[in-house]
Design a protein around this motif. Structure first.
Motif, PDB file in Angstrom:
ATOM      1  N   UNK A   1      -0.139   5.639 -14.201  1.00 29.30           N
ATOM      2  CA  UNK A   1      -1.440   6.277 -14.860  1.00 29.30           C
ATOM      3  C   UNK A   1      -2.622   6.399 -14.128  1.00 29.30           C
ATOM      4  N   UNK A   2      -2.699   5.784 -12.942  1.00 28.92           N
ATOM      5  CA  UNK A   2      -3.718   5.560 -11.915  1.00 28.92           C
ATOM      6  C   UNK A   2      -3.254   6.213 -10.590  1.00 28.92           C
ATOM      7  N   UNK A   3      -2.261   6.293 -10.142  1.00 23.87           N
ATOM      8  CA  UNK A   3      -1.965   6.928  -8.950  1.00 23.87           C
ATOM      9  C   UNK A   3      -1.541   5.810  -7.851  1.00 23.87           C
ATOM     10  N   UNK A   4      -1.699   4.577  -8.530  1.00 22.52           N
ATOM     11  CA  UNK A   4      -1.266   3.687  -7.609  1.00 22.52           C
ATOM     12  C   UNK A   4       0.234   3.590  -7.000  1.00 22.52           C
ATOM     13  N   UNK A   5       1.133   3.930  -7.775  1.00 17.36           N
ATOM     14  CA  UNK A   5       2.455   4.029  -7.076  1.00 17.36           C
ATOM     15  C   UNK A   5       2.583   5.205  -6.129  1.00 17.36           C
ATOM     16  N   UNK A   6       1.801   6.062  -5.980  1.00 16.36           N
ATOM     17  CA  UNK A   6       1.547   7.192  -5.000  1.00 16.36           C
ATOM     18  C   UNK A   6       1.107   6.353  -3.514  1.00 16.36           C
ATOM     19  N   UNK A   7       0.253   5.611  -3.615  1.00 14.03           N
ATOM     20  CA  UNK A   7      -0.393   4.539  -2.613  1.00 14.03           C
ATOM     21  C   UNK A   7       0.830   3.830  -2.226  1.00 14.03           C
ATOM     22  N   UNK A   8       1.540   3.251  -2.911  1.00 12.41           N
ATOM     23  CA  UNK A   8       2.314   2.366  -2.571  1.00 12.41           C
ATOM     24  C   UNK A   8       3.636   3.000  -1.803  1.00 12.41           C
ATOM     25  N   UNK A   9       3.846   4.172  -2.224  1.00 11.83           N
ATOM     26  CA  UNK A   9       4.697   5.068  -1.570  1.00 11.83           C
ATOM     27  C   UNK A   9       4.256   5.282  -0.372  1.00 11.83           C
ATOM     28  N   UNK A  10       3.272   5.372   0.086  1.00 18.71           N
ATOM     29  CA  UNK A  10       2.538   5.428   1.367  1.00 18.71           C
ATOM     30  C   UNK A  10       2.589   4.289   2.224  1.00 18.71           C
ATOM     31  N   UNK A  11       2.632   3.325   1.601  1.00 16.00           N
ATOM     32  CA  UNK A  11       2.768   1.946   2.566  1.00 16.00           C
ATOM     33  C   UNK A  11       1.536   1.193   2.614  1.00 16.00           C
ATOM     34  N   UNK A  12       0.667   1.640   1.338  1.00 17.87           N
ATOM     35  CA  UNK A  12      -0.741   1.122   1.021  1.00 17.87           C
ATOM     36  C   UNK A  12      -0.610   0.223   0.034  1.00 17.87           C
ATOM     37  N   UNK A  13      -0.515  -1.300   0.479  1.00 20.04           N
ATOM     38  CA  UNK A  13      -0.684  -2.454  -0.335  1.00 20.04           C
ATOM     39  C   UNK A  13      -1.741  -3.231  -0.216  1.00 20.04           C
ATOM     40  N   UNK A  14      -2.914  -3.020   0.283  1.00 21.90           N
ATOM     41  CA  UNK A  14      -4.031  -3.803   0.401  1.00 21.90           C
ATOM     42  C   UNK A  14      -4.013  -4.748   1.517  1.00 21.90           C
ATOM     43  N   UNK A  15      -3.268  -4.695   2.404  1.00 21.65           N
ATOM     44  CA  UNK A  15      -2.756  -5.560   3.433  1.00 21.65           C
ATOM     45  C   UNK A  15      -4.306  -5.810   4.346  1.00 21.65           C
ATOM     46  N   UNK A  16      -4.601  -7.215   4.740  1.00 27.23           N
ATOM     47  CA  UNK A  16      -5.786  -7.222   5.400  1.00 27.23           C
ATOM     48  C   UNK A  16      -6.990  -7.245   4.935  1.00 27.23           C
ATOM     49  N   UNK A  17      -6.954  -7.225   3.308  1.00 27.97           N
ATOM     50  CA  UNK A  17      -8.089  -7.336   2.315  1.00 27.97           C
ATOM     51  C   UNK A  17      -8.107  -8.937   1.785  1.00 27.97           C
ATOM     52  N   UNK A  18      -9.385  -9.483   1.788  1.00 28.28           N
ATOM     53  CA  UNK A  18      -9.291 -10.731   1.044  1.00 28.28           C
ATOM     54  C   UNK A  18     -10.026 -10.599  -0.414  1.00 28.28           C
ATOM     55  N   UNK A  19      -9.397 -11.041  -1.529  1.00 32.00           N
ATOM     56  CA  UNK A  19      -9.880 -10.914  -2.666  1.00 32.00           C
ATOM     57  C   UNK A  19     -10.344 -12.548  -3.329  1.00 32.00           C
ATOM     58  N   UNK A  20     -11.492 -12.561  -3.683  1.00 26.21           N
ATOM     59  CA  UNK A  20     -11.897 -13.809  -4.387  1.00 26.21           C
ATOM     60  C   UNK A  20     -11.908 -13.733  -5.972  1.00 26.21           C
ATOM     61  N   UNK A  21     -10.883 -14.625  -6.747  1.00 29.87           N
ATOM     62  CA  UNK A  21     -10.849 -14.319  -7.732  1.00 29.87           C
ATOM     63  C   UNK A  21     -11.774 -15.683  -8.556  1.00 29.87           C
ATOM     64  N   UNK A  22     -12.866 -15.318  -9.354  1.00 28.12           N
ATOM     65  CA  UNK A  22     -13.526 -16.331 -10.078  1.00 28.12           C
ATOM     66  C   UNK A  22     -12.951 -16.469 -11.684  1.00 28.12           C
ATOM     67  N   UNK A  23     -12.354 -17.677 -11.754  1.00 26.64           N
ATOM     68  CA  UNK A  23     -11.550 -17.716 -13.073  1.00 26.64           C
ATOM     69  C   UNK A  23     -11.325 -19.106 -13.591  1.00 26.64           C
TER      70      UNK A  23
END
Length: 902
Positions: A151-173
């Motif tokens: 729906x959002x084009x995330x699958x296309x970026x995964x196909x290009x090898x873009x997975x969020x590597x090197x990014x730090x995400x803090x989850x407040x929950x």
């Protein structure tokens, strides 16, 4: 006297109260101990930064904090410090307990104090259609298993090898179950979950003392683990799902215990900790109704965003409550508030109908319910439109239901309440049939077998039951499911909250998939589950942000909201042909398209335009289009309107329309100059926009108009989103003056028995002992920047705007300065108050109450005598110095007669 109530004594006394009509909420149900949105006597004091006070003052040697504390002690102010904050570019101050409201005013006057805000209670995140799944052995996955990614084009970026590597995400929950194999199985350096902090402990409920530690484990709540899986679940699992950015590093910041609420003070503490820990993205799937952008959490979230970090926050799950109902901290001006769009496919099982001719009936679940044999049906009522079906204990005449499938209509109270009341009559299997406007989803009620079916199927079964047909149901037994197109797939989720804020800021920013999302759960809670909510859309947006930061570089963080908004696509209101686009006040800029955000060579700023209300209309705007590509590009600019939302109910009602908010075709007009131009590589061009509000609208319904300026090239389509209100916010009725909620005209004064105090010859005296105290009950039909409650003499020479004859705003004899109001003293003052909901309790924001215990705000005692209480609410955009900008109500005369010895 310390005012307190003994629950058993209250229940005994109030049991004698006169009950209101069943169509209303009973006054006797009011809990006088309930403090609603605020934590009792708790405040966050913001202090001037180091730059403001110059660090340690040379002549005292004290820090900013020490200087303020010293000044407080000199003024005789009693306080206890909970936490200190000291990040100069984000927030300097402290959360503390201050017993006296008058002392709060004194604190605000101390040099170096920038603001004093009450600590807000933030409820546990609400999710919809939640259920767990365990070990399906043969799932029949659809052709597109990653439906939300498609729906959002995330699958296309995964196909290009873009997975969020090197990014730090803090989850407040609620923490993260990092032992889950799909979340890495461990915590610490080199793992998917690299760290975090627990600010509260398992037993914390928002009402007791937190017990922090360094382990952010989520073993009993599950919400944070579901959020974490949406961002970072590893692929290769049995449900064939993966996180949006599963190579990003995660950190958990736990602010919820196993049950209960938290506070915005703890949320501020966690945001600052995540910022100091170097998180590139901070995501919060939480919030509480606010309506304004001034809350402490909102301010801190906005400042963190200004420092080049991405902050994504849930817009809220109050879509059923209509417009003007935004949440904090998502209201932060620079924070990204995220709305929800339903998944295009949902996992469904089919029930076979026996005895009559009817198609199989679907229910949402990854696995079949544990039901064997062909079971007859039983309906509780033949009225399929009754909302509170099974919301109260069933009558004694109800038969034993243990051998039946019981049909219950959705609505009014929780699924758990409906199921538990029915289970008391022996029922073991339950089907909740949907409402026409509700989204079909799963249900998870502990220790009960329950599912939801479509509204039409439910009505059919009820009709057959009362017609005497011999109908039985056969449930599937094999461990498989079918993926069905959801009736509302790709549309805004009905639960997704509507904006804008009362100060006319743009919320939500955009939407992401949040309806019917499969993700991880703690190992102790079933490993996997399906949940719905803006809580699910928000981590999706955080994961999407990680993909963009990896691809384009972290330097785009400050402009990421503009990039997402300009590359999003508008969402239709329905699937019907010719349907208008959904109002921007619910969908924001539309559904994000992450691949476009990564690859666009055109940058458009600003991506959102607030036109304000028609009394303060901002008609002229300029947008800038930059071509970052290597070839000249010719752009065409055009206007596409969204549906105009009628935010007030019809017939001159003062109340907000319930969701889904009615849309009409009444568009603004826009002149675009120029409407076409060519931009050379590395260059920019500007376009001037001149807006005119729609004229063919009923302004009594406070229409919210919105739409998009499309910027189209041969290879790209971008947009700028706008929103305005076709009415004067200052003219909106603030205080509810009807009897529609309690069956008594509001505002009112309530006595110890839960009955209203009337203006009468027989004086109502209060001993100010135990529950023999007056309570002011009022409801907000619209938000107010300030609500004041003051004590007045019984013969006060004022005529309030709120009288028995209705709204008479011209009957105001006071001067232009509110200090001319002849009051004895202040009892309470609240800032930035949202409107109330149509729900029934104070914690649900159904009403506001003030218990007068015989003390002024400064804690001095009111003497014996006869008085009135004056309630005032400042109008939106009103001047707090002008009495004419307030709505007001004056109570009946009442007496304060302390018992001897007090």
């Amino acid at each position: 006297m310390k005012f307190s109530l003994t629950p058993a004594w209250v229940a005994a006394v109030l049991s004698f109260a006169v009950q209101s009509s069943s169509a209303y909420v009973s006054l006797s149900s009011i809990d006088r101990n309930d403090t609603g949105r605020y934590m009792p006597h708790s405040y966050i004091v913001e202090m001037a930064s180091v730059n403001g006070l110059g660090g340690k003052r040379a002549y005292t040697g004290r820090t900013v904090h020490e200087e303020v504390y010293h000044s407080m002690r000199k003024r005789g102010i009693l306080f206890d410090i909970f936490n200190e904050f000291d990040v100069s570019e984000i927030f300097v101050g402290a959360s503390m307990k201050i017993e006296s409201a008058d002392d709060v005013s004194k604190v605000s006057e101390i040099p170096g104090v920038k603001a004093v805000r009450p600590v807000m209670r933030i409820p546990r995140p609400q999710v919809f259609d939640a259920f767990t799944v365990s070990d399906p052995t043969d799932p029949r996955l659809p052709a597109t298993p990653f439906s939300t990614h498609v729906m959002t084009g995330v699958n296309k970026l995964h196909a290009e090898g873009i997975y969020g590597e090197g990014i730090k995400i803090g989850i407040i929950d609620s923490g993260i179950d990092y032992t889950h194999p799909m979340l890495g199985g461990a915590i610490g350096k080199g793992n998917k979950v690299i760290g975090g902090h627990d600010f509260c402990g398992d037993e914390y409920t928002g009402q007791n003392t937190p017990k922090p530690d360094n382990d952010p484990m989520d073993s009993c709540n599950g919400h944070g683990t579901h959020v974490a899986g949406i961002i970072g679940a590893n692929p290769g699992n049995k449900f064939n799902i993966s996180g949006v950015a599963y190579k990003a590093s995660l950190a958990g910041y736990r602010v919820f215990g196993c049950d209960g609420s938290t506070s915005d003070a703890m949320i501020v503490e966690s945001m600052i900790r995540a910022y100091n820990d170097g998180m590139d993205i901070i995501t919060l799937s939480l919030g509480g109704v606010d309506g304004w952008s001034e809350g402490t959490g909102s301010v801190v979230a906005s400042r963190i965003s200004e420092q080049g970090r991405v902050v994504t926050i849930a817009a809220g799950n109050d879509g059923a409550l209509g417009s003007w109902y935004t949440s904090s901290p998502a209201n932060g001006l620079e924070a990204i508030s995220v709305g929800s769009v339903n998944n295009v496919v949902i996992p469904a099982q089919n029930i076979t109908v026996l005895g009559v001719d009817h198609a199989p009936i679907p229910y949402v679940n990854l696995e079949p319910l544990n039901v064997t044999g062909d079971l007859p049906i039983y309906a509780l009522t033949n009225n399929t439109h009754i909302e509170d079906d099974a919301c109260k204990p069933l009558p004694d005449s109800t038969p034993d239901l243990s051998g039946h499938v019981v049909l219950i209509r959705r609505g009014s109270c929780t699924f758990a309440e409906k199921v538990n009341h029915t289970a008391h009559k022996g029922a073991k299997v339950f089907l909740v049939y949907n409402t026409d406007e509700g989204a079909l989803g799963g249900i998870d009620v502990t220790n009960h077998t329950v599912a939801m079916i479509p509204a039409a199927d439910g009505r059919f079964l009820v009709e057959q039951f009362f017609a005497g047909a011999s109908v039985k149901l056969r449930f599937p037994t094999d461990a498989s499911f079918n993926m069905q197109d959801g009736d509302m797939g790709g549309l805004s989720s009905p639960f997704s909250s509507y904006g804008p804020t009362y100060d006319m800021h743009f919320k939500p920013a955009f939407s992401a998939p949040g309806g019917n999302i499969v993700s991880t759960l703690p190992m102790a809670m079933g490993e996997y589950g399906v949940q719905s909510g803006t809580s699910m859309a928000t981590p999706f947006a955080a994961g999407a942000a990680a993909l963009v930061l990896q691809a384009r570089g972290k330097q785009v963080a400050r402009s990421l909201r503009d990039i997402f908004q300009s590359t999003s696509a508008g969402v239709a209101a329905t699937h019907e042909k010719g349907s208008p686009l959904q109002t921007v006040s619910q969908q924001g800029a539309g559904l994000i398209h992450v691949d476009r955000a990564v690859h666009t060579s055109t940058l458009v700023t600003p991506a959102q335009l607030m036109l304000n209300d028609t009394a303060n209309f901002d008609s002229f705007h300029t947008i800038t289009v930059k071509n970052t590509g290597s070839e000249p590009v010719t752009y065409q600019l055009s206007h596409v309107a969204a549906g105009t939302a009628l935010s007030r109910q019809p017939d001159n009602s003062i109340f907000a329309s319930k969701g889904p908010v009615e849309l009409v075709d009444a568009a603004a007009s826009v002149n675009i100059v120029p409407s076409s131009f060519t931009v050379y590589p590395g260059s920019t061009r500007r376009a001037l926009l001149y807006f005119r509000a729609p004229k063919n609208v009923d302004k009594s319904r406070l229409p919210i108009f919105s739409g998009f300026i499309k910027i189209t090239s041969p290879s790209e389509t971008l947009q700028v989103t706008y929103l305005g209100a076709a009415g004067d916010l200052k003219q909106q009725t603030i205080l509810d003056n009807t009897d529609s909620f309690f069956g008594e005209k509001l505002p009112l004064m309530m006595d110890m028995f839960g009955g209203p105090v009337k203006e009468q010859s027989a004086l109502s005296n209060f001993s100010m002992q135990w529950i023999d105290v007056p309570t002011i009950v009022y409801r907000m039909a619209f938000g107010s920047p300030m609500v004041r409650i003051d004590l007045c003499d019984k013969d006060v020479a004022v005529k309030p705007t709120l009288t028995k004859r209705g709204w008479l705003s011209w009957l105001w004899p006071w001067g232009d300065d509110e200090t001319d109001v002849p009051t004895i003293g202040s009892l309470q003052e609240l800032s930035y108050v949202p409107r109330n909901s149509h729900l029934t309790t104070k914690q649900e924001n159904g009403y506001n109450g003030f218990v007068f215990d015989g003390k002024f705000a400064n804690m001095t005692r009111v003497e014996n005598g006869e008085y009135r209480i004056l309630l005032r609410a400042l109008k939106v955009t009103g001047d707090p110095r002008k009495s004419s900008d307030y709505e007001s109500w004056l109570s009946p005369v009442f007496g304060v007669q302390y018992s001897s010895g007090l």
